[in-house]
Every structure is written in C-alpha cells, then in structure tokens.
Scaffold this motif. Structure first.
Motif, PDB file in Angstrom:
ATOM      1  N   LEU A  57       0.851  -1.193   0.000  1.00 55.91           N
ATOM      2  CA  LEU A  57       0.000   0.000   0.000  1.00 55.91           C
ATOM      3  C   LEU A  57       0.880   1.234   0.000  1.00 55.91           C
ATOM      4  O   LEU A  57       1.963   1.210   0.564  1.00 55.91           O
ATOM      5  CB  LEU A  57      -0.896  -0.003   1.244  1.00 55.91           C
ATOM      6  CG  LEU A  57      -2.019  -1.036   1.227  1.00 55.91           C
ATOM      7  CD1 LEU A  57      -2.666  -1.126   2.591  1.00 55.91           C
ATOM      8  CD2 LEU A  57      -3.050  -0.718   0.160  1.00 55.91           C
ATOM      9  N   PRO A  58       0.509   2.336  -0.582  1.00 59.06           N
ATOM     10  CA  PRO A  58      -0.725   2.568  -1.334  1.00 59.06           C
ATOM     11  C   PRO A  58      -0.652   1.997  -2.757  1.00 59.06           C
ATOM     12  O   PRO A  58       0.427   1.797  -3.280  1.00 59.06           O
ATOM     13  CB  PRO A  58      -0.790   4.101  -1.382  1.00 59.06           C
ATOM     14  CG  PRO A  58       0.634   4.529  -1.349  1.00 59.06           C
ATOM     15  CD  PRO A  58       1.362   3.528  -0.509  1.00 59.06           C
ATOM     16  N   VAL A  59      -1.818   1.769  -3.335  1.00 57.20           N
ATOM     17  CA  VAL A  59      -1.908   1.208  -4.675  1.00 57.20           C
ATOM     18  C   VAL A  59      -2.145   2.333  -5.665  1.00 57.20           C
ATOM     19  O   VAL A  59      -2.883   3.263  -5.365  1.00 57.20           O
ATOM     20  CB  VAL A  59      -3.088   0.221  -4.749  1.00 57.20           C
ATOM     21  CG1 VAL A  59      -3.126  -0.472  -6.088  1.00 57.20           C
ATOM     22  CG2 VAL A  59      -3.013  -0.786  -3.636  1.00 57.20           C
ATOM     23  N   SER A  60      -1.511   2.221  -6.828  1.00 57.10           N
ATOM     24  CA  SER A  60      -1.796   3.226  -7.855  1.00 57.10           C
ATOM     25  C   SER A  60      -3.217   3.002  -8.378  1.00 57.10           C
ATOM     26  O   SER A  60      -3.616   1.872  -8.637  1.00 57.10           O
ATOM     27  CB  SER A  60      -0.783   3.124  -8.985  1.00 57.10           C
ATOM     28  OG  SER A  60      -1.419   2.757 -10.174  1.00 57.10           O
ATOM     29  N   PRO A  61      -4.010   4.081  -8.468  1.00 58.05           N
ATOM     30  CA  PRO A  61      -5.449   3.918  -8.715  1.00 58.05           C
ATOM     31  C   PRO A  61      -5.816   3.601 -10.166  1.00 58.05           C
ATOM     32  O   PRO A  61      -6.970   3.308 -10.456  1.00 58.05           O
ATOM     33  CB  PRO A  61      -6.032   5.267  -8.299  1.00 58.05           C
ATOM     34  CG  PRO A  61      -4.918   6.230  -8.510  1.00 58.05           C
ATOM     35  CD  PRO A  61      -3.639   5.485  -8.291  1.00 58.05           C
ATOM     36  N   SER A  64      -7.384   0.014 -10.912  1.00 49.04           N
ATOM     37  CA  SER A  64      -8.698  -0.153 -10.294  1.00 49.04           C
ATOM     38  C   SER A  64      -9.747   0.647 -11.065  1.00 49.04           C
ATOM     39  O   SER A  64     -10.869   0.172 -11.281  1.00 49.04           O
ATOM     40  CB  SER A  64      -8.661   0.298  -8.841  1.00 49.04           C
ATOM     41  OG  SER A  64      -7.700  -0.426  -8.134  1.00 49.04           O
ATOM     42  N   GLU A 104       1.202  -5.793  -5.417  1.00 54.26           N
ATOM     43  CA  GLU A 104       0.015  -5.080  -4.918  1.00 54.26           C
ATOM     44  C   GLU A 104      -0.871  -6.049  -4.131  1.00 54.26           C
ATOM     45  O   GLU A 104      -0.795  -7.254  -4.328  1.00 54.26           O
ATOM     46  CB  GLU A 104      -0.736  -4.459  -6.099  1.00 54.26           C
ATOM     47  CG  GLU A 104       0.073  -3.335  -6.717  1.00 54.26           C
ATOM     48  CD  GLU A 104      -0.682  -2.515  -7.740  1.00 54.26           C
ATOM     49  OE1 GLU A 104      -0.083  -1.578  -8.245  1.00 54.26           O
ATOM     50  OE2 GLU A 104      -1.852  -2.810  -8.037  1.00 54.26           O
ATOM     51  N   LEU A 108      -7.146  -7.105  -2.619  1.00 55.66           N
ATOM     52  CA  LEU A 108      -7.829  -6.212  -3.558  1.00 55.66           C
ATOM     53  C   LEU A 108      -8.219  -6.980  -4.819  1.00 55.66           C
ATOM     54  O   LEU A 108      -9.339  -6.885  -5.319  1.00 55.66           O
ATOM     55  CB  LEU A 108      -6.866  -5.072  -3.901  1.00 55.66           C
ATOM     56  CG  LEU A 108      -7.394  -3.927  -4.731  1.00 55.66           C
ATOM     57  CD1 LEU A 108      -8.494  -3.213  -3.988  1.00 55.66           C
ATOM     58  CD2 LEU A 108      -6.266  -2.955  -5.053  1.00 55.66           C
TER      59      LEU A 108
ATOM     60  N   GLU B 146       2.131 -11.317  -0.582  1.00 56.36           N
ATOM     61  CA  GLU B 146       1.214 -10.887  -1.649  1.00 56.36           C
ATOM     62  C   GLU B 146       1.434 -11.731  -2.905  1.00 56.36           C
ATOM     63  O   GLU B 146       0.486 -12.155  -3.562  1.00 56.36           O
ATOM     64  CB  GLU B 146       1.419  -9.406  -1.989  1.00 56.36           C
ATOM     65  CG  GLU B 146       1.131  -8.442  -0.849  1.00 56.36           C
ATOM     66  CD  GLU B 146      -0.276  -8.531  -0.298  1.00 56.36           C
ATOM     67  OE1 GLU B 146      -1.142  -9.124  -0.959  1.00 56.36           O
ATOM     68  OE2 GLU B 146      -0.502  -8.023   0.816  1.00 56.36           O
TER      69      GLU B 146
END
Lengths: 202, 208
Positions: A57-61, A64, A104, A108, B146
């Motif tokens: 985290l954080p994930v590139s948006p 998504s 990632e 998610l 992960e």
C-alpha cells in the motif's frame, strides 16, 4: 538431518544478456517452473525505478479505475440484455484484475475478481449457458463465502437448470449457512419441490 | 600380598562396570546420531534457495542484474512463506497425534528440525534482503506474501476455466442424450431454446 543451512546445490545457470533471462541446460520440471517464475518476476521488477517492489500500500489507482470502468460497461450491457457483450466486458475486466502487479495487495484482486465472476455468472445465466455460469459462480463463492447470497443463488440456479437438483439443494443449504437470504430460501424451496416431484413419479 | 589380591577384585569389578557403561553409552549415542542423520527431511529441497545462491555465486562474462537477484530472493521468501504455513497448520495436529501415541518420535524430531531450520532460513532471508537494499528486510516477507496469494488466486481462476470446460462437455453429452430420448431433432431444439428447460421439467413433459 535435513539439509545443512550453510550449503546449497549449485546450478550452472546461463544468463542471456539480450532478453535478460536465465536458463539451465538440464533442468528438472520443478526447477524449470521456478526459473520461469523467476524470469517473469524479474521482467516485471525491471519496470520499477529500483528493483525492490514498493510496499503493498498505497496502490496506484489507475488499474482499479480501468477495471471499474469495464465492469460498469458490462453492467450496462447486461441491463440492455446484451449478455454476450456484457460477458466480453467482464472477461476483459477479469484479465485486467488478474494481471495486477504481484506486489500489490492480493486481497484487492480477490475482491475485484469475486464481483466480476459473480456478474459474469449472472450474464451466463441470462444466456442459458449453465455450465459456464456454474463455474463462475463457484469461483465467486469460493473467494467470498459470507454475505454473498447472490453468487450462491447463481451457483444453485445453474445446477438446477442442468437438472442436478440434489447438488443444487446442497449448494443452497451451504449458502444459507453463510447468511440467511429470502431469495436463496425461495430457490431452495423450488429445488426441493422438483426433488419431491421427481420422487413422486419414480 | 593378601591385601593386593583382595583389592584387585573390587577394582576389576569397578573397571568392568564403568567400561561396559562407557561402551554402551558411546554406542547408543552413535546409533542415535546416525538415526537422526538418516531421517528424511520434512520438506523437499528448497529449490528457490539453491537458485538464489547459484546466482550470487554466478561466474560469467555478464554480471547478473540486480532485478534478477532481487526476484530470486523474493521467490525464495515466497517458498518460505509456504513452508511457514505448512508448519503452522501441521503443528497442532502432530502434537495431538504424538500425545495419543499415533506417531513415533522420529516424525516429531523431523518436524522440530524442520521448524528450527525454517527459523534460520527466515533470518537468513532478512539479512540477505538488507544487504541488497537498506531496510528491505522489513518489507520482503510482506511482498512475498502478496506474491504467494496472487499465485493462489490465479491458480483458482485457472481451475474455474477448467471446471467450465469440463461442465460444458458433460452438459453437451447430457443434452444430446435427452434430445435423443425425447426424439427432438438437434436443429429444432437449438433454435427454440427447449434445451434451457431443466431436466426435471423435460422428463415430466415427456411423461404427460
């Protein structure tokens, strides 16, 4: 005892500087599987500024957002009863979700895939493709068991439509154990009615 | 003269006693060590680990780029995660089985050795990671986890595709059989969608 922590088995690896891959002249099947994995991972790491993957985290948006867009398009097509086109959108979204970079969060990816598979199962049901609907709903249910009555319903429905009422009953009962739902109950009743009807005739 | 003879007997007795005990203990220990050495390891060879060290000690015209070495370490960490999970899931069951006497001590010894070995392996990976990049040791297992979960999800997706193919084949056969029984021609049923009706209803329809 087990292998000594200070020793290892040396493999005479060959490195190809052109396509930046490793190979081994005599590799066992499991070893070549590991090598393939290694080559794929090093390729995806080479796109990073440093070869160390960033924290989950954080994930590139971007990804998504793209998946979301595809899913919405699929839902729109579904509402217009354009099932095969909806399935195409969902399949593309599944592809996008599956090719998410490995560092990632996998959680998610699980959430996204679960929704997409459940939606695709519904589209397959709309087309009357029971086996595909069953496989997708089975996958969705496997990834999210609780609070997922829709996917349970779709799995049961697909089985019922294929005439496998006994299996359908088991699936629906399993689904109800993970949470009470009216529609699930109703379908279970229908399936049980069919089972009784079949018994009555034999 | 008399004194010496009377002393020789107890001395001989003590020598024989201690000697036989010493022989027994050394033989017993040797045998135990041999047995422990011949015990099968709990896990198969750690191939990702071998690959990582093979890369570290690689001698060739081209130096191995960093991203390849880092990937090798990540995959090694991923395999360690799998092993940690195996150990965790088996520990309680094995303990219960050992208490009940369902398994012998050898199994338990093997298991404990594997656990200890894994412990050093994890520490090894962390220090290797830190030597490649400062503070990577704190992150590497998180990332490896992960990767591990990603792989499981992808495998499940593959299985879903397989299930779909198998079910499809079964359904095609079943459909053909039903149509044969009902005497419906393929074309007619394909166009009017009778085939979407569940089997139960079809059988019922046929019997009416």
């Amino acid at each position: 005892m087990a292998s000594d922590p200070d020793t290892y088995t040396h493999h005479p690896l060959l490195f190809d500087p052109k396509d930046k891959t490793l190979s081994l002249s005599h590799a066992s099947p499991s070893l070549s599987k590991h090598l393939n994995e290694l080559n794929t991972l090093s390729k995806s790491l080479s796109s990073l500024p440093i070869p160390i993957p960033p924290p989950p985290l954080p994930v590139s948006p971007h990804r998504s957002a793209a998946i979301d867009k595809l899913r919405t398009s699929g839902n729109n097509e579904f509402r217009k009863q354009q099932y095969s086109s909806a399935i195409n959108y969902y399949t593309m979204a599944i592809q996008a979700a599956q090719t998410r970079p490995v560092w990632e969060p996998a959680g998610l990816m699980r959430d996204e895939m679960q929704v997409l598979y459940a939606n695709r199962a519904q589209a397959y049901l709309g087309m009357g493709c029971w086996p595909e609907a069953y496989a997708d709903a089975d996958m969705a249910v496997d990834m999210k068991k609780i609070q997922n009555p829709k996917a349970w319903w779709r799995k049961g429905k697909a089985l019922m439509e294929m005439g496998r009422v006994d299996e359908a009953r088991e699936v629906l009962k399993d689904g109800l154990e993970f949470g009470e739902d009216q529609e699930l109950r109703a379908l279970l009743k229908e399936v049980e009615g069919k089972i009784d009807g079949r018994k009555g005739k034999v | 003269m008399v004194n010496l003879l009377s002393l020789a007997v107890p001395f001989a007795y003590i020598t024989v006693l201690i000697g036989s005990l010493a022989v027994f203990s050394s033989l017993y220990r040797k045998r135990k060590a041999l047995k422990a050495a011949s015990l099968e390891p709990w896990f198969e060879t750690h191939e990702p680990r071998d690959l990582y060290y093979s890369l570290q000690h690689h001698q060739g015209p081209e130096p191995i780029p960093n991203n390849v070495i880092c990937s090798a370490l990540l995959l090694r960490a991923k395999e360690d995660i799998r092993r940690v999970m195996v150990i965790r899931s088996q520990k309680q069951t094995l303990q219960q089985l050992l208490q009940r006497g369902s398994i012998n001590d050898d199994v338990w010894t093997r298991f404990q050795a594997a656990e200890a070995e894994l412990d050093t392996e994890l520490r090894d990976v962390v220090s290797e990671a830190n030597s490649l990049q400062e503070n990577w040791g704190q992150l590497i297992f998180q990332t490896a986890n992960e990767i591990f979960n990603h792989e499981r999800l992808r495998e499940r997706a593959k299985k879903a595709a397989q299930v779909a193919a198998e079910e499809n084949e079964w359904w095609a056969k079943k459909r053909a059989q039903i149509q044969k029984e009902l005497g419906i021609s393929e074309e007619a049923s394909d166009s009017d969608g009778v085939l979407v009706e569940p089997l139960g209803e079809k059988v019922a329809a046929a019997k009416k």
